[in-house]
Design a protein around this motif. Sequence first.
Motif, short mmCIF file in Angstrom:
data_model
loop_
_atom_site.label_atom_id
_atom_site.label_comp_id
_atom_site.label_asym_id
_atom_site.label_seq_id
_atom_site.Cartn_x
_atom_site.Cartn_y
_atom_site.Cartn_z
N LYS A 1 0.82 -1.21 0.00
CA LYS A 1 0.00 0.00 0.00
C LYS A 1 0.85 1.26 0.00
N ARG A 2 2.04 1.15 0.57
CA ARG A 2 2.89 2.35 0.68
C ARG A 2 3.28 2.88 -0.70
N GLU B 1 0.69 5.18 -1.71
CA GLU B 1 0.75 6.44 -0.96
C GLU B 1 1.86 7.34 -1.51
N TYR C 1 1.02 8.46 -5.24
CA TYR C 1 -0.29 9.04 -5.54
C TYR C 1 -0.20 10.42 -6.19
N LEU D 1 -6.67 4.16 -0.42
CA LEU D 1 -6.01 5.11 0.48
C LEU D 1 -7.00 5.90 1.33
#
Length: 887
Positions: free
Chosen positions: A544-545, A548, A551, A618
Amino acid sequence: MLTVQKLRVEYKENPVGLDVRFPRISWQLQSEKRDVLQQSYEIEVSAEADFRRRLWSSGRVYSEQSSHVELAELMVRSRQRYYYRVRVWDMEDRSTEWSETAFWEMGLLAQEEWQAEWISAPLSLLDVEAEQCPLLRGSFHTAAKPLKARMYATALGLYELELNGSRVGDGYLTPGWTSYGQRLQVQAYDITAQIAAGENAVGAWLGNGWYKGNLGWDNRRHIFGSRTALLMQIHLTYEDGSEQIFATGENWTAAAGPILMSELYHGESYDARLELSGFSRAGYDDSRWSRVELITHSKEMLVAQANVPVRKIEQIKPLKLLKTPAGETVLDMGQNMVGWMQFSLDAPRGRQVELVHFEVLDRDGNVYTDNLRGARQKITYIAKGGGPESYEPRFTFQGFRYVQLTGFGEEPSLQDFTGIVLHSDMERTGFFACSNPLINQLQHNILWGQKGNFVDVPTDCPQRDERLGWTGDAQMFIRTSAYLMNVAPFFTKWLKDLSADQLDNGGVPFVIPNVLGENEHSSSAWGDAAVICPWTIYQCYGDKRILEEQYPSMQGWVEYIRQQGQDEYLWDTGFHFGDWLGLDAKPDSYKGATDTALIATAFYAYSVQLLQKTAGVLGRTEDARQYSELHSRIKEAFKHEFITPSGRLSVPTQTACVLALMFGLVEGTAKERTTDKLLKLLEESGHHLTTGFVGTPYLNLVLSEAGHTDAAYKLLLQTDYPSWLYQVTQGATTIWEHWDGIKEDGSFWSKDMNSFNHYAYGAIGDFLYRHVAGIELDEAYPGYKAFVIKPQPGGGLTWTAAALETMYGRICSEWNITADQLEMSVSVPPNTSATLYLPKADLPRVLEGDVPLEHAAGVHSTEQLEHEVKVILGSGDYKFSYKLGAQ
């Protein structure tokens, strides 16, 4: 027995030199039992390996998460080593033992910690146009043997370090290629074993590399800077807790070294007579060396290395020695490879030998180098004499299968030559084999295409004067690459450079790092790498990072497109590569026939859809809502612009059909008609593809997902031009850039752009894993926390075996057909679940082992569908068998 294994920090095993402020821990579970899930975990972090001084503990955390567990509460310090261990509880509340202890170590986290200064050979010794490479040297004294010693180093250009006569580290082409103006990587080395009590010496070799060497096809040099330089700092820690720092500075010395020329494209020239033996040892007399110059260069852009290092991965011995019709002496390595030749010789002083590296012989069997364009790929070595000597390059690499030898005598010995395979040291994760040997060779070619082109950046070819990080090629191949190897650190690093080089208005350069002109940016399907690549890494690794961090870049690209032209829902302006190298192109054109506005709008829709999903992941609810609405409007605009009222696609090409279907831009009647049109176009072409870079990666996927797997297999199994297996029948050992790189009469497609190691069309590997073997992601559970196994046998294959090493462990899918019986073996890692589809199965006839399916341990549910049986499985190893046929 349940155990915790394969502990990793930021994908790496016991890394030294991290600069990630909140490191993430991952682990795998191992158990011989079925249906194992993690109920909770505990992580301990200590300053010592015996955990006497515990720095942090998670306590017992009730969660199934076992990958990317962020240590958000741990305040890390520069150069500190952290030991950690993990234990877990299963759903029956049984605890494992503590895992084996693992560690990570932080690097230098603040610019202020650098006492080292940038040093360069003085211009009076080697001016900026000099091709000869410098040597640098420094020495220091220690009162005792240190308890711990670390070296932190980087360079403008490429560097190789020696300490007390021994090489430091096993990485090559360091510090790697980044957007040097904004990001320059630092490598950290544990040198404790190399430090002596008393006098010590450090020696450095510097090369031009990507920083100041020749890049691109316009013979440009000094793109990032005109002087090579070194920045290096050693930290010594003693038993009593005292510390000592030794760093590059004005007291270092420099000399011209034996490397007379070193260029990534052109090779290396080395005069062994100029060797300065022992220069990296204590006591060496450098009184005749020159003082280095201190140069002014920022340290603000220094970052720790994120990617895995480029290393020597394997060795290849030449298959045979050829004498060509033209009388040339040539080594045949038997494999198109990337790296260099290591060789030995016993020659008189001053004897010059040359090695010219190339990919293919011409149709007469002679040396062929025209497709290298301006790249010379030549190694020149001048012997020092006096007995056997050996050599291998330092700051260059070649793409080649063949090597022309000059100066080695009439009958060189094969034993004197070894091919060194060089690439980023990514963990091999994917394995595929089947009953068709041609497809197995194709899989081999795909793998070797990735090896040869993932050399710190995803290059388009490793042999000619290019070797650039083309964005389009990268996004087309990324999903296949993630099956074959763990590419998460590789793309994490590259995507940070994409963000760094992205234009203020959101445009994305054609190549990353960007070395082309200021107007060379923002083609559809190329710039979309900014969105497609982070989403793919998230899906494949549950990271997921990366969403982030990327993005702003992802959003910037979408908003750039939105600002183009008159209609914010269509993209019908600007330059686009289109369906690059499509076979339906007009004569003398590289662009396929598909309307570039259709391609651009289709990818616009796709990127917006992925950005909408990213915003949802997110928790950016308002962004997700806005991009969902934007996506709907783009779909409507696409329908209005490219679909007739009767539901026909107005652009009648294979690629247009493929993109419309792949990106969900046609529905209902239009979807049916587009599918029918694609099948008709394939039939009209004798069931051959006419697609280029844009359409080919999705072609077989679209056919299979539309229920026409038989048509996908027909394409896959074609052996005449144009097809994947045509290359195989022509002796290819890597993927070609052109379907007809070598024509049936032995002539070549072109000399201008004809690489025989170009991974883009290797994207067919995606189909092999996802549809032939059936290993597929479940988008709702990224990283294969839950996944699908849905094999689609066909094409006359009698068996297929595939495996994928995920963040949770190994997934296996193997099927075998004998007569009317299908046997299938499946492995589901602990802490995951799988949805299995058994093709052409009748539920009452299916056995798992010797037990009826519904009664087997680990089987959560079963369901009879029209043409298959759906099974929900917990973790474990399973063997299914049943008679094929209707229910």
